[in-house]
Motif scaffolding. Sequence first.
Motif, PDB file in Angstrom:
ATOM      1  N   TYR A   1     -31.620  34.727  -8.055  1.00 48.89           N
ATOM      2  CA  TYR A   1     -33.103  34.906  -7.585  1.00 48.89           C
ATOM      3  C   TYR A   1     -34.243  34.856  -8.851  1.00 48.89           C
ATOM      4  N   PHE A   2     -33.999  35.630  -9.925  1.00 44.75           N
ATOM      5  CA  PHE A   2     -34.924  35.843 -10.852  1.00 44.75           C
ATOM      6  C   PHE A   2     -34.698  34.779 -11.970  1.00 44.75           C
ATOM      7  N   THR A   3     -33.361  33.934 -11.792  1.00 40.46           N
ATOM      8  CA  THR A   3     -33.386  32.875 -13.028  1.00 40.46           C
ATOM      9  C   THR A   3     -33.618  31.564 -12.144  1.00 40.46           C
ATOM     10  N   TYR A   4     -33.755  31.479 -10.843  1.00 38.91           N
ATOM     11  CA  TYR A   4     -33.907  30.165 -10.226  1.00 38.91           C
ATOM     12  C   TYR A   4     -35.401  29.711 -10.183  1.00 38.91           C
ATOM     13  N   ILE A   5     -35.759  28.380 -10.862  1.00 35.10           N
ATOM     14  CA  ILE A   5     -36.845  27.911 -11.111  1.00 35.10           C
ATOM     15  C   ILE A   5     -37.142  26.815  -9.832  1.00 35.10           C
ATOM     16  N   PRO A   6     -37.742  26.758  -8.548  1.00 34.66           N
ATOM     17  CA  PRO A   6     -37.662  25.635  -7.752  1.00 34.66           C
ATOM     18  C   PRO A   6     -38.592  24.446  -8.394  1.00 34.66           C
ATOM     19  N   GLU A   7     -38.298  23.289  -8.014  1.00 31.92           N
ATOM     20  CA  GLU A   7     -39.059  22.058  -8.473  1.00 31.92           C
ATOM     21  C   GLU A   7     -40.397  22.177  -7.937  1.00 31.92           C
ATOM     22  N   PRO A   8     -41.494  22.087  -8.589  1.00 34.32           N
ATOM     23  CA  PRO A   8     -43.006  22.008  -8.115  1.00 34.32           C
ATOM     24  C   PRO A   8     -43.253  20.849  -7.188  1.00 34.32           C
ATOM     25  N   ALA A   9     -42.892  19.656  -7.512  1.00 32.28           N
ATOM     26  CA  ALA A   9     -43.277  18.609  -6.611  1.00 32.28           C
ATOM     27  C   ALA A   9     -42.373  19.027  -5.160  1.00 32.28           C
ATOM     28  N   ALA A  10     -41.064  19.365  -5.098  1.00 34.06           N
ATOM     29  CA  ALA A  10     -40.503  19.725  -3.681  1.00 34.06           C
ATOM     30  C   ALA A  10     -41.263  20.808  -3.051  1.00 34.06           C
ATOM     31  N   LEU A  11     -42.005  21.799  -3.783  1.00 33.76           N
ATOM     32  CA  LEU A  11     -42.572  22.893  -3.117  1.00 33.76           C
ATOM     33  C   LEU A  11     -43.697  22.370  -2.799  1.00 33.76           C
ATOM     34  N   ASN A  12     -44.558  21.640  -3.286  1.00 33.70           N
ATOM     35  CA  ASN A  12     -45.944  20.942  -2.831  1.00 33.70           C
ATOM     36  C   ASN A  12     -45.686  20.165  -1.425  1.00 33.70           C
ATOM     37  N   GLU A  13     -44.429  19.397  -1.313  1.00 34.00           N
ATOM     38  CA  GLU A  13     -44.360  18.593  -0.169  1.00 34.00           C
ATOM     39  C   GLU A  13     -43.986  19.500   0.823  1.00 34.00           C
ATOM     40  N   LEU A  14     -43.213  20.633   0.557  1.00 34.24           N
ATOM     41  CA  LEU A  14     -42.676  21.354   1.595  1.00 34.24           C
ATOM     42  C   LEU A  14     -43.684  22.317   2.429  1.00 34.24           C
ATOM     43  N   GLN A  15     -44.898  22.859   1.436  1.00 32.93           N
ATOM     44  CA  GLN A  15     -45.846  23.543   1.688  1.00 32.93           C
ATOM     45  C   GLN A  15     -46.539  23.224   2.982  1.00 32.93           C
ATOM     46  N   SER A  16     -47.071  21.848   3.166  1.00 31.23           N
ATOM     47  CA  SER A  16     -47.682  21.443   4.322  1.00 31.23           C
ATOM     48  C   SER A  16     -46.792  21.362   5.463  1.00 31.23           C
ATOM     49  N   LEU A  17     -45.336  21.206   5.425  1.00 30.97           N
ATOM     50  CA  LEU A  17     -44.533  20.927   6.499  1.00 30.97           C
ATOM     51  C   LEU A  17     -44.339  22.191   7.009  1.00 30.97           C
ATOM     52  N   LEU A  18     -44.342  23.186   6.324  1.00 33.61           N
ATOM     53  CA  LEU A  18     -43.873  24.656   6.838  1.00 33.61           C
ATOM     54  C   LEU A  18     -45.100  25.552   7.323  1.00 33.61           C
ATOM     55  N   LYS A  19     -46.232  25.096   7.300  1.00 35.83           N
ATOM     56  CA  LYS A  19     -47.312  25.823   8.030  1.00 35.83           C
ATOM     57  C   LYS A  19     -46.954  26.050   9.641  1.00 35.83           C
TER      58      LYS A  19
END
Length: 85
Positions: free
Chosen positions: A45-63
């Motif tokens: 958990y503390f070493t994982y760095i998610p891909e910023p582009a993927a997070l941006n795409e997922l954010q709107s889908l998960l609302k």
Amino acid sequence: METTPSQINKQLEDPLTGEIILLNTCTRDAVTTFPSMEEKYISGYFTYIPEPAALNELQSLLKSKTIIIVLGTWCGDSREQLPYF
């Protein structure tokens, strides 16, 4: 099916292995501090760095969505992948 308070974070001995496992609905705290999950969770958990582009795409889908994670505290894949999720 509704979960009663006595079913949350329920621990049970696996009759095949003798290992204590979590069963039914569990809180994040219970899963992440459970002995068989804790070491992988802390290191992953503390070493994982998610891909910023993927997070941006997922954010709107998960609302307005609820995510339910189904895992096994005895399962190596669950132990490995949960911290990254």
